[in-house]
Design a protein around this motif. Structure first.
Motif, PDB file in Angstrom:
ATOM      1  N   ALA A  64       0.820  -1.218   0.000  1.00 20.96           N
ATOM      2  CA  ALA A  64       0.000   0.000   0.000  1.00 20.96           C
ATOM      3  C   ALA A  64       0.849   1.263   0.000  1.00 20.96           C
ATOM      4  O   ALA A  64       0.375   2.338  -0.411  1.00 20.96           O
ATOM      5  CB  ALA A  64      -0.923   0.007   1.213  1.00 20.96           C
ATOM      6  N   LEU A  65       2.089   1.168   0.442  1.00 20.72           N
ATOM      7  CA  LEU A  65       2.959   2.341   0.529  1.00 20.72           C
ATOM      8  C   LEU A  65       3.120   3.026  -0.820  1.00 20.72           C
ATOM      9  O   LEU A  65       3.129   4.260  -0.902  1.00 20.72           O
ATOM     10  CB  LEU A  65       4.331   1.917   1.065  1.00 20.72           C
ATOM     11  CG  LEU A  65       5.452   2.962   1.024  1.00 20.72           C
ATOM     12  CD1 LEU A  65       5.122   4.136   1.937  1.00 20.72           C
ATOM     13  CD2 LEU A  65       6.790   2.332   1.415  1.00 20.72           C
ATOM     14  N   PHE A  66       3.213   2.247  -1.884  1.00 15.11           N
ATOM     15  CA  PHE A  66       3.563   2.809  -3.189  1.00 15.11           C
ATOM     16  C   PHE A  66       2.436   3.639  -3.794  1.00 15.11           C
ATOM     17  O   PHE A  66       2.673   4.493  -4.640  1.00 15.11           O
ATOM     18  CB  PHE A  66       4.011   1.688  -4.122  1.00 15.11           C
ATOM     19  CG  PHE A  66       5.214   0.972  -3.587  1.00 15.11           C
ATOM     20  CD1 PHE A  66       6.481   1.496  -3.787  1.00 15.11           C
ATOM     21  CD2 PHE A  66       5.089  -0.166  -2.821  1.00 15.11           C
ATOM     22  CE1 PHE A  66       7.598   0.871  -3.255  1.00 15.11           C
ATOM     23  CE2 PHE A  66       6.196  -0.804  -2.287  1.00 15.11           C
ATOM     24  CZ  PHE A  66       7.451  -0.274  -2.505  1.00 15.11           C
ATOM     25  N   HIS A  67       1.203   3.415  -3.342  1.00 13.19           N
ATOM     26  CA  HIS A  67       0.081   4.245  -3.790  1.00 13.19           C
ATOM     27  C   HIS A  67       0.061   5.591  -3.078  1.00 13.19           C
ATOM     28  O   HIS A  67      -0.625   6.512  -3.522  1.00 13.19           O
ATOM     29  CB  HIS A  67      -1.235   3.511  -3.555  1.00 13.19           C
ATOM     30  CG  HIS A  67      -1.426   2.314  -4.444  1.00 13.19           C
ATOM     31  ND1 HIS A  67      -2.006   2.392  -5.694  1.00 13.19           N
ATOM     32  CD2 HIS A  67      -1.097   1.003  -4.267  1.00 13.19           C
ATOM     33  CE1 HIS A  67      -2.027   1.188  -6.247  1.00 13.19           C
ATOM     34  NE2 HIS A  67      -1.492   0.331  -5.397  1.00 13.19           N
ATOM     35  N   LYS A  68       0.806   5.708  -1.987  1.00 20.23           N
ATOM     36  CA  LYS A  68       0.826   6.948  -1.207  1.00 20.23           C
ATOM     37  C   LYS A  68       1.943   7.897  -1.643  1.00 20.23           C
ATOM     38  O   LYS A  68       1.904   9.080  -1.313  1.00 20.23           O
ATOM     39  CB  LYS A  68       0.990   6.627   0.273  1.00 20.23           C
ATOM     40  CG  LYS A  68      -0.127   5.764   0.850  1.00 20.23           C
ATOM     41  CD  LYS A  68       0.171   5.381   2.300  1.00 20.23           C
ATOM     42  CE  LYS A  68      -0.889   4.464   2.861  1.00 20.23           C
ATOM     43  NZ  LYS A  68      -0.583   4.043   4.255  1.00 20.23           N
ATOM     44  N   LEU A  69       2.919   7.382  -2.359  1.00 15.66           N
ATOM     45  CA  LEU A  69       4.057   8.196  -2.768  1.00 15.66           C
ATOM     46  C   LEU A  69       3.676   9.041  -3.983  1.00 15.66           C
ATOM     47  O   LEU A  69       3.188   8.523  -4.979  1.00 15.66           O
ATOM     48  CB  LEU A  69       5.249   7.304  -3.090  1.00 15.66           C
ATOM     49  CG  LEU A  69       5.770   6.465  -1.909  1.00 15.66           C
ATOM     50  CD1 LEU A  69       6.829   5.481  -2.387  1.00 15.66           C
ATOM     51  CD2 LEU A  69       6.328   7.357  -0.808  1.00 15.66           C
ATOM     52  N   LYS A  70       3.896  10.334  -3.900  1.00 15.04           N
ATOM     53  CA  LYS A  70       3.437  11.268  -4.925  1.00 15.04           C
ATOM     54  C   LYS A  70       4.508  11.640  -5.944  1.00 15.04           C
ATOM     55  O   LYS A  70       4.185  12.042  -7.062  1.00 15.04           O
ATOM     56  CB  LYS A  70       2.910  12.539  -4.253  1.00 15.04           C
ATOM     57  CG  LYS A  70       1.803  12.305  -3.237  1.00 15.04           C
ATOM     58  CD  LYS A  70       0.609  11.619  -3.861  1.00 15.04           C
ATOM     59  CE  LYS A  70      -0.516  11.435  -2.841  1.00 15.04           C
ATOM     60  NZ  LYS A  70      -1.648  10.671  -3.414  1.00 15.04           N
TER      61      LYS A  70
END
Length: 258
Positions: A64-70
């Motif tokens: 899920a972390l990678f969907h939060k990185l902008k």
């Protein structure tokens, strides 16, 4: 380990000099999710994008972390081999588990809208011709955006014991004789990957390798990548050396054309 405040100071300096994209060779992507999110926010606030690197199993640990990185635009994932014997030497687990881990990691990255990059190590301990082509076919099946590669670097004790000198190795300089084939063939493997993913050329699979007394290279449908056997780059830029060879006189291009 490095302090994230030190990284932020480097980001600020890069911003001051007008850089718009950073390549973070520190394996920071999955070290600490809160710290990485903070770093990503600070990079984005300065109008900069970044690329990072990690291992496939670490991607699966926090998908899920990678969907939060902008501002993370590309992620290089270490994929050393697809050969069972080489996996055992490298301590990377069973082949089926490792292959599935790599596939799932690439899918997670792609699903987050991040450019996928396989970071490949060539010329590792006992890497064979069969092992390379297994790796090549696996990379093709992953539908990667791009690849990065390096030659195998020795363990520090080989330097301390005087077996090797620092000038004998480096990421792109010349492979040491750790694999089951010649260093020249390892360089040709690198040409295969570079031509396929960096130039978008199509490999001549029926006759991929070219070599004579002076030159070695790889055959593609669009042309050849060539390198003089004596060529060495003091800064490790083999790709530039190959492109200089490609840009030789018209006579040479006709002589070496497919």
């Amino acid at each position: 380990s490095r302090e994230f405040q030190n990284l932020l100071a480097e980001v600020s300096l890069a911003s001051m000099y007008g850089y718009k994209h950073l390549w973070c060779v520190d394996n920071i992507v999955t070290v600490d999710s809160e710290a990485v999110l903070w770093f990503d926010h600070e990079v984005a606030a300065r109008g900069i994008e970044w690329s990072g690197m990690t291992r496939p199993e670490l991607v699966l640990a926090e998908p899920a972390l990678f969907h939060k990185l902008k501002s993370l635009r590309e992620l290089a994932i270490g994929i050393e081999t697809a050969d069972s014997k080489e996996l055992k030497i490298l301590g990377r687990g069973a082949r089926s588990d490792y292959i599935e881990t790599c596939r799932r990691a690439i899918e997670i990255v792609r699903g987050a809208g991040i450019r996928s990059n396989a970071f490949v190590m060539l010329g590792g301990p006992r890497m064979s011709e069969r092992g390379f082509w297994g790796l090549y076919n696996f990379l093709v099946s992953l539908r990667l955006d791009t690849i990065s590669w390096s030659f195998f670097n020795p363990s520090p004790h080989r330097l301390l014991n005087g077996e090797l000198k620092p000038e004998q190795f480096g990421f792109y300089r010349w492979p040491i004789e750790a694999s089951a084939v010649s260093p020249e063939r390892v360089v040709q493997w690198a040409m295969v990957l570079s031509g396929t993913w960096w130039s978008n050329w199509h490999l001549d699979e029926s006759d991929p390798f070219f070599e004579d007394d002076a030159v070695l290279g790889v055959n593609f449908q669009e042309g050849r990548i060539l390198m003089a056997k004596t060529a060495r780059s003091p800064i490790g830029d083999l790709w530039e050396a190959w492109r200089k060879q490609e840009r030789r006189t018209e006579h040479d291009r006709e002589h070496y054309s497919v």
